[in-house]
Design an enzyme around this catalytic site. Structure first.
Site, PDB file in Angstrom:
ATOM      1  N   TYR A  83       0.827  -1.394  -0.029  1.00  0.00           N
ATOM      2  CA  TYR A  83      -0.021  -0.096   0.152  1.00  0.00           C
ATOM      3  C   TYR A  83       0.951   1.374  -0.088  1.00  0.00           C
ATOM      4  O   TYR A  83       1.892   1.193   0.690  1.00  0.00           O
ATOM      5  CB  TYR A  83      -0.960  -0.028   1.167  1.00  0.00           C
ATOM      6  N   ASP A  97       1.453 -12.573  -0.075  1.00  0.00           N
ATOM      7  CA  ASP A  97       0.033 -13.356   0.102  1.00  0.00           C
ATOM      8  C   ASP A  97       0.423 -14.945  -0.109  1.00  0.00           C
ATOM      9  O   ASP A  97      -0.250 -15.633   0.392  1.00  0.00           O
ATOM     10  CB  ASP A  97      -0.698 -13.180  -0.853  1.00  0.00           C
ATOM     11  N   TYR A 182      -9.721  -9.285  -0.807  1.00  0.00           N
ATOM     12  CA  TYR A 182      -9.584  -9.605  -2.078  1.00  0.00           C
ATOM     13  C   TYR A 182     -10.019 -11.237  -2.207  1.00  0.00           C
ATOM     14  O   TYR A 182      -9.821 -11.925  -1.523  1.00  0.00           O
ATOM     15  CB  TYR A 182      -8.120  -9.239  -2.339  1.00  0.00           C
ATOM     16  N   HIS A 232      -2.465   1.485  -4.102  1.00  0.00           N
ATOM     17  CA  HIS A 232      -1.698   0.119  -3.891  1.00  0.00           C
ATOM     18  C   HIS A 232      -1.309  -0.717  -5.112  1.00  0.00           C
ATOM     19  O   HIS A 232      -1.790  -0.245  -6.017  1.00  0.00           O
ATOM     20  CB  HIS A 232      -2.533  -0.809  -2.965  1.00  0.00           C
ATOM     21  N   HIS A 392      -2.807  -0.458  -8.696  1.00  0.00           N
ATOM     22  CA  HIS A 392      -4.485  -0.084  -8.555  1.00  0.00           C
ATOM     23  C   HIS A 392      -4.640   1.450  -8.055  1.00  0.00           C
ATOM     24  O   HIS A 392      -4.534   1.619  -6.646  1.00  0.00           O
ATOM     25  CB  HIS A 392      -4.858  -0.929  -7.649  1.00  0.00           C
TER      26      HIS A 392
END
Length: 448
Positions: A83, A97, A182, A232, A392
């Site tokens: 971010y 992730d 998400y 981000h 994004h």
């Protein structure tokens, strides 16, 4: 105001969407034995890995009586979502992730008509929880075929006055993972012409924070009154352990170059393919170049096609951003893989995850350190690590739930076959050439 997005909360729904039915009365064209899938001339294995999520392995193509290997194993080695907001509640948010969250543990069960449409088959996933106890996620992987428009077509109006057209079709192997706010859909596509494609579909809920009345966020977008969605990135790294007609491969970077005018190019229109062999890991860190349509060929110098060229597949990259965090930042050291579009290394069984095996327990590890070994990359077992994704900058249209965004790449045969391998695809069922192409009448000149 409400940010709920379920049908009851939304209220009146549009009523002019008529049903689309996809049927295969004779069943699908693929077969499944355990986790091995065979479709047309493709053969592959699919499973859910606890860290990498959806993994495709042992990919081969049956060509003229030969089983020809193409890819040994492919999986998401790491992904990071950093971010770009400097506030106290966001500056530290940069989840890895795969390495920190474990993608496989986030896989969900898929439903017919919701996540997959058509004549569907499913594969379950058996995973271990934190105590080592196995559990089964039913319908974790979806298998189906999709019509994909025209495969190839030509109307020979000069000589035989007829058209030949074939429909494209692809095998789809997919899974969907929920990681906090998400969702990530991971889709592998296999085509009739020998192409392999990967696509990630990004959806879910954007991360938000409240702001004071009248405040305009410096590092994000207002998606609703007093609701800021910070900027981000989503950056994936796909580990591609290639095996093009065997394990001894060499990677060649290919650029399309326009030559300057000169004695050999008097009209200034010459275009050549500039090839750069990646011979050592010290040169294995590469960047995309959209101006030269840069691709990377994985060649097998020991196997030649009928034209005398090494057989090959090329990586057609996703031309997108790399990590935007400052190079000297803690994040950039830990996510060094995201600072280049491609890395090429020599295979090692200890090198599976681009940010190292334990990215939350070290200040920087992984692929940046591996290439310092400067191992030889010629005619050997090579691994490509492709970083792709999106920066994004949220939109109001991403709220309260985000429509899918798409990122990915393709692997295409380049001289792997001696000619178009889809020539033997039959014409559309029940349609002759006269049905597929109505010959237009010649238009007359004005006044005739």
């Amino acid at each position: 105001e409400s940010g709920n997005y379920d049908a009851r909360s939304v209220g009146h729904l549009r009523g002019d969407l008529r049903p689309i039915e996809i049927t295969q009365p004779e069943g699908p064209s693929f077969t499944v034995s355990g986790n091995v899938i065979e479709w047309q001339r493709w053969r592959l294995h699919a499973h859910i890995d606890v860290v990498e999520g959806l993994v495709i392995s042992d990919v081969s193509y049956h060509d003229g009586g030969r089983k020809r290997p193409i890819m040994h194993r492919a999986g998401i080695s790491e992904m990071v979502v950093p971010y770009g907001d400097t506030s106290d509640d966001f500056y530290f948010r940069n989840v890895f992730d795969a390495g920190e969250y474990s993608l496989g543990k986030t896989v969900g069960s898929l439903s017919l008509g919701c996540d997959c449409l058509g004549e569907i088959r499913y594969l379950d996933a058996v995973l271990a929880d934190e105590s080592g106890t196995p559990h089964t996620v039913t319908n974790a992987i979806c298998l189906h075929e999709e019509d994909y428009g025209i495969l190839w077509k030509h109307w020979d109006f000069r000589y035989v006055q007829q058209a030949e057209v074939r429909r494209s079709r692809r095998l789809v192997v997919s899974s969907i993972h929920t990681i906090g706010n998400y969702e990530y859909g991971f889709f592998w596509y296999f085509y009739l012409d020998g192409t392999i494609q990967f696509e990630a579909k990004l959806t879910g809920i954007v991360q938000t924070r409240a702001v004071a009345p009248g405040e305009r966020p410096a590092y994000g977008t207002l998606v609703a009154p007093q609701l800021d969605a910070p900027n981000h990135q989503h950056l994936f790294n796909m580990r591609l352990d290639m095996e093009v007609d065997g394990p001894r491969n060499t990677v060649v970077e290919v650029d399309a170059i326009g030559l300057p005018m000169g004695p050999d190019n008097p009209y200034g229109n010459a275009i050549v393919a500039r090839r750069t062999e990646i011979t050592n890991e010290r040169d294995g860190r590469r960047m995309c170049d959209p101006l030269t349509a840069r691709t990377w060929k994985i060649t097998n110098p020991g196997v030649r096609n009928r034209l005398g060229e090494p057989v090959a597949y090329k990586l057609v990259p996703f031309v997108g951003p790399t990590l935007l965090a400052a190079p000297e930042s803690d994040l950039a050291r830990r996510a060094e893989f995201a600072r280049a579009h491609l890395w090429v290394t020599r295979y090692s069984p200890d090198e599976q995850h681009a940010a190292g095996d334990y990215p939350n327990q070290h200040p920087g590890d992984g692929i940046g350190q591996w290439i310092e070994q400067e191992r030889d990359l010629v005619d050997t077992d090579v691994v490509l690590w492709h970083t792709f994704g999106t920066s994004h900058l949220p939109r109001p249209e991403d709220w309260p739930i985000m429509p899918c965004d798409y990122v990915g790449f393709a692997l295409k045969p380049v001289g792997f076959f001696d000619r178009n391998p889809s020539l033997d695809v039959p014409p559309p069922s029940g349609h002759g050439t006269s049905n597929c192409h109505a010959v237009p009448r010649e238009s007359g000149r004005a006044g005739e």
